[in-house]
Design a protein around this motif. Structure first.
Motif, PDB file in Angstrom:
ATOM      1  N   GLY A 131       8.843  -0.894   4.696  1.00 17.27           N
ATOM      2  CA  GLY A 131       9.066   0.468   4.245  1.00 17.27           C
ATOM      3  C   GLY A 131       8.259   0.877   3.033  1.00 17.27           C
ATOM      4  N   LEU A 132       7.257   0.074   2.655  1.00 17.49           N
ATOM      5  CA  LEU A 132       6.459   0.369   1.471  1.00 17.49           C
ATOM      6  C   LEU A 132       5.066   0.870   1.853  1.00 17.49           C
ATOM      7  CD1 LEU A 132       7.361  -2.772  -0.680  1.00 17.49           C
ATOM      8  CD2 LEU A 132       8.455  -0.512  -0.700  1.00 17.49           C
ATOM      9  N   SER A 133       4.531   1.788   1.055  1.00 14.81           N
ATOM     10  CA  SER A 133       3.181   2.277   1.292  1.00 14.81           C
ATOM     11  C   SER A 133       2.185   1.142   1.072  1.00 14.81           C
ATOM     12  CB  SER A 133       2.861   3.436   0.349  1.00 14.81           C
ATOM     13  OG  SER A 133       3.706   4.536   0.608  1.00 14.81           O
ATOM     14  N   ALA A 134       1.230   1.015   1.967  1.00  9.50           N
ATOM     15  CA  ALA A 134       0.246  -0.064   1.901  1.00  9.50           C
ATOM     16  C   ALA A 134      -0.964   0.388   1.094  1.00  9.50           C
ATOM     17  CB  ALA A 134      -0.180  -0.465   3.309  1.00  9.50           C
ATOM     18  N   ASN A 135      -1.364  -0.451   0.129  1.00  6.20           N
ATOM     19  CA  ASN A 135      -2.507  -0.127  -0.733  1.00  6.20           C
ATOM     20  C   ASN A 135      -3.540  -1.254  -0.718  1.00  6.20           C
ATOM     21  OD1 ASN A 135      -1.674   2.511  -2.062  1.00  6.20           O
ATOM     22  ND2 ASN A 135       0.121   1.240  -2.494  1.00  6.20           N
ATOM     23  N   HIS A 136      -3.738  -1.827   0.456  1.00  8.16           N
ATOM     24  CA  HIS A 136      -4.706  -2.918   0.597  1.00  8.16           C
ATOM     25  C   HIS A 136      -6.140  -2.412   0.608  1.00  8.16           C
ATOM     26  CE1 HIS A 136      -1.248  -5.379   1.621  1.00  8.16           C
ATOM     27  NE2 HIS A 136      -0.958  -4.568   2.620  1.00  8.16           N
ATOM     28  N   HIS A 137      -6.351  -1.176   1.077  1.00  4.23           N
ATOM     29  CA  HIS A 137      -7.691  -0.630   1.233  1.00  4.23           C
ATOM     30  C   HIS A 137      -7.721   0.820   0.756  1.00  4.23           C
ATOM     31  CE1 HIS A 137      -7.722  -3.953   4.190  1.00  4.23           C
ATOM     32  NE2 HIS A 137      -6.654  -3.373   4.695  1.00  4.23           N
ATOM     33  N   ALA A 138      -8.883   1.247   0.264  1.00  3.95           N
ATOM     34  CA  ALA A 138      -9.053   2.666  -0.063  1.00  3.95           C
ATOM     35  C   ALA A 138      -9.195   3.476   1.210  1.00  3.95           C
ATOM     36  CB  ALA A 138     -10.279   2.857  -0.959  1.00  3.95           C
ATOM     37  N   SER A 139      -9.895   2.905   2.198  1.00  2.00           N
ATOM     38  CA  SER A 139     -10.054   3.583   3.487  1.00  2.00           C
ATOM     39  C   SER A 139     -10.461   2.564   4.545  1.00  2.00           C
ATOM     40  CB  SER A 139     -11.119   4.678   3.402  1.00  2.00           C
ATOM     41  OG  SER A 139     -12.406   4.130   3.144  1.00  2.00           O
ATOM     42  N   VAL A 140     -10.130   2.880   5.777  1.00  2.00           N
ATOM     43  CA  VAL A 140     -10.530   2.066   6.924  1.00  2.00           C
ATOM     44  C   VAL A 140     -11.073   3.006   7.992  1.00  2.00           C
ATOM     45  CG1 VAL A 140      -9.766   0.538   8.783  1.00  2.00           C
ATOM     46  CG2 VAL A 140      -8.845   0.245   6.483  1.00  2.00           C
ATOM     47  N   THR A 154      -0.249  12.050  -0.009  1.00  2.99           N
ATOM     48  CA  THR A 154       0.521  11.289  -0.989  1.00  2.99           C
ATOM     49  C   THR A 154       1.857  11.982  -1.261  1.00  2.99           C
ATOM     50  OG1 THR A 154      -0.584  12.453  -2.804  1.00  2.99           O
ATOM     51  CG2 THR A 154      -1.549  10.363  -2.084  1.00  2.99           C
ATOM     52  N   PHE A 155       2.838  11.178  -1.629  1.00  4.81           N
ATOM     53  CA  PHE A 155       4.166  11.707  -1.934  1.00  4.81           C
ATOM     54  C   PHE A 155       4.368  11.919  -3.433  1.00  4.81           C
ATOM     55  CE2 PHE A 155       5.138   9.072   1.974  1.00  4.81           C
ATOM     56  CZ  PHE A 155       5.169  10.152   2.837  1.00  4.81           C
ATOM     57  N   ASP A 156       3.664  11.109  -4.261  1.00  2.82           N
ATOM     58  CA  ASP A 156       3.842  11.198  -5.705  1.00  2.82           C
ATOM     59  C   ASP A 156       2.501  11.431  -6.392  1.00  2.82           C
ATOM     60  OD1 ASP A 156       2.747   8.683  -5.177  1.00  2.82           O
ATOM     61  OD2 ASP A 156       3.705   7.770  -6.915  1.00  2.82           O
ATOM     62  N   LYS A 157       2.548  11.750  -7.670  1.00  4.66           N
ATOM     63  CA  LYS A 157       1.335  12.063  -8.425  1.00  4.66           C
ATOM     64  C   LYS A 157       0.433  10.853  -8.591  1.00  4.66           C
ATOM     65  CE  LYS A 157       3.399  15.877 -11.034  1.00  4.66           C
ATOM     66  NZ  LYS A 157       3.770  16.397 -12.383  1.00  4.66           N
ATOM     67  N   SER A 158       1.001   9.663  -8.641  1.00  2.95           N
ATOM     68  CA  SER A 158       0.197   8.457  -8.836  1.00  2.95           C
ATOM     69  C   SER A 158      -0.619   8.105  -7.601  1.00  2.95           C
ATOM     70  CB  SER A 158       1.100   7.267  -9.185  1.00  2.95           C
ATOM     71  OG  SER A 158       1.826   6.829  -8.031  1.00  2.95           O
ATOM     72  N   GLY A 159      -0.165   8.569  -6.431  1.00  3.98           N
ATOM     73  CA  GLY A 159      -0.862   8.244  -5.192  1.00  3.98           C
ATOM     74  C   GLY A 159      -0.492   6.885  -4.628  1.00  3.98           C
ATOM     75  N   GLN A 160       0.392   6.176  -5.309  1.00  9.19           N
ATOM     76  CA  GLN A 160       0.802   4.851  -4.826  1.00  9.19           C
ATOM     77  C   GLN A 160       1.736   4.945  -3.629  1.00  9.19           C
ATOM     78  OE1 GLN A 160      -1.689   3.015  -6.435  1.00  9.19           O
ATOM     79  NE2 GLN A 160      -0.098   1.463  -6.235  1.00  9.19           N
ATOM     80  N   HIS A 161       2.463   6.035  -3.541  1.00  7.44           N
ATOM     81  CA  HIS A 161       3.373   6.247  -2.419  1.00  7.44           C
ATOM     82  C   HIS A 161       2.763   7.293  -1.490  1.00  7.44           C
ATOM     83  CE1 HIS A 161       6.411   3.869  -4.469  1.00  7.44           C
ATOM     84  NE2 HIS A 161       6.233   4.618  -5.551  1.00  7.44           N
ATOM     85  N   HIS A 162       2.478   6.899  -0.270  1.00  6.46           N
ATOM     86  CA  HIS A 162       1.785   7.778   0.673  1.00  6.46           C
ATOM     87  C   HIS A 162       2.248   7.490   2.093  1.00  6.46           C
ATOM     88  CE1 HIS A 162      -0.642   4.208   1.543  1.00  6.46           C
ATOM     89  NE2 HIS A 162      -0.842   4.090   0.243  1.00  6.46           N
TER      90      HIS A 162
END
Length: 314
Positions: free
Chosen positions: A265-274, A249-257
């Motif tokens: 150009g945006l971090s994808a948050n569709h799944h916790a894991s694949v 992750t790039f930030d503390k929230s974990g939304q940007h990874h």
């Protein structure tokens, strides 16, 4: 496949228990007479191990030493963080003559898979990743100011391969962190096969089982998603790869990874894991990266192109 890219896949407790049981006897019969000789290390920044099934400790040490030497050689080709690597030289000079055969092969695969995924998998995403790293080194939130400019450099079709030479435009940089560990895993698997080994588990950031466990059962591997083990995959002459945004992750929230959609150009948050189970680790690696990046509807379309693969997600 940054240094923590896939450390979250751990062998589940169920495997440890089964291993202990198998040392006594197997549900399929008498336990195999050979012993599992372990090796542990780091490959491209990720924790790695090999459980080599061999009846001679001396031979096992010799073969594992050969494996380590080959891993190190391949790292000098694919490492993004070693300034002396072939990939780093290509990114710096933008032209690499007499490129190693392995780099040529993997880049050709990456371009082919980029086309199959309609650009969801793109090894030229590195300028965008670098933009995020530089932004969050100075800020706690927001998006990189130069994100749009970095996105203009992203297009796997800009890689030119002719004979033994690779060329990229001045603004393009390549990362193979979404596929190189799988490729190295397959190379070590081929080396061990040539040496006559089976019933062995290779984990070089991605996992590949040569045949079943020595006891006769399948290898049982836990699948994690940052919250714990959510499923168990069984391997028998197959490969397993996993991708999850929280790995780096790039930030503390974990939304940007690091799992960034090359199209916006945006971090994808569709799944916790694949997690992808496939015949080889190179395909499993690329496919898990792509499926973790795209929406569920797009994932269905991409999965349909690889019907032999099995996908677990959470």
């Amino acid at each position: 496949m940054t240094p923590t890219r896939r450390r979250f896949i751990k062998i589940a407790a169920v495997q440890s228990a089964a291993l202990a049981a198998a040392s006594q006897a197997s549900v399929f019969g008498t336990a195999h007479s050979k012993a599992l000789h372990p090796w542990r290390g780091i490959v491209l920044g990720a924790e790695a191990s090999i459980q080599l099934n061999c009846d001679s400790e001396k031979r096992a040490k010799r073969v594992l030493k050969t494996c380590v030497s080959e891993i190190q050689r391949l790292e000098t080709i694919f490492s993004l963080y070693d300034e002396r690597s072939s990939l780093s030289q290509l990114n710096k000079e933008k032209r690499l003559k007499q490129a190693p055969a392995e780099l040529l092969e993997l880049l050709r695969f990456a371009q082919e898979f980029g086309a199959q995924s309609q650009g969801i998998f793109d090894v030229t995403i590195q300028p965008v990743i670098q933009a995020y790293r530089e932004h969050f080194a100075r800020h706690d939130s927001g998006l990189p100011a130069n994100l749009s400019q970095a996105l203009k450099s992203v297009d796997y079709r800009k890689i030119r391969i002719t004979a033994d030479t690779i060329e990229i435009p001045a603004t393009v940089s390549i990362t193979l962190n979404g596929v190189a560990q799988g490729y190295i895993t397959d190379k070590i698997a081929a080396l061990l096969r040539e040496e006559g080994f089976g019933h062995t588990l290779i984990d070089l950031g991605e996992k590949r089982a040569l045949d079943s466990h020595p006891s006769g059962r399948n290898w049982q591997l836990g699948l994690a998603n940052g919250f714990g083990i959510h499923d168990v995959a069984e391997l028998n002459n197959q490969a397993l790869s996993s991708s999850g945004g929280y790995g780096t992750t790039f930030d503390k929230s974990g939304q940007h990874h690091h799992l960034i959609d090359p199209r916006n150009g945006l971090s994808a948050n569709h799944h916790a894991s694949v997690h992808v189970l496939a015949s080889d680790a190179t395909l499993a690696d690329a496919l898990s990266t792509a499926l973790a990046t795209c929406s569920r509807e797009e994932a269905k379309q991409l999965e349909a192109k690889f019907p032999a693969a099995t996908v677990f997600r959470s």
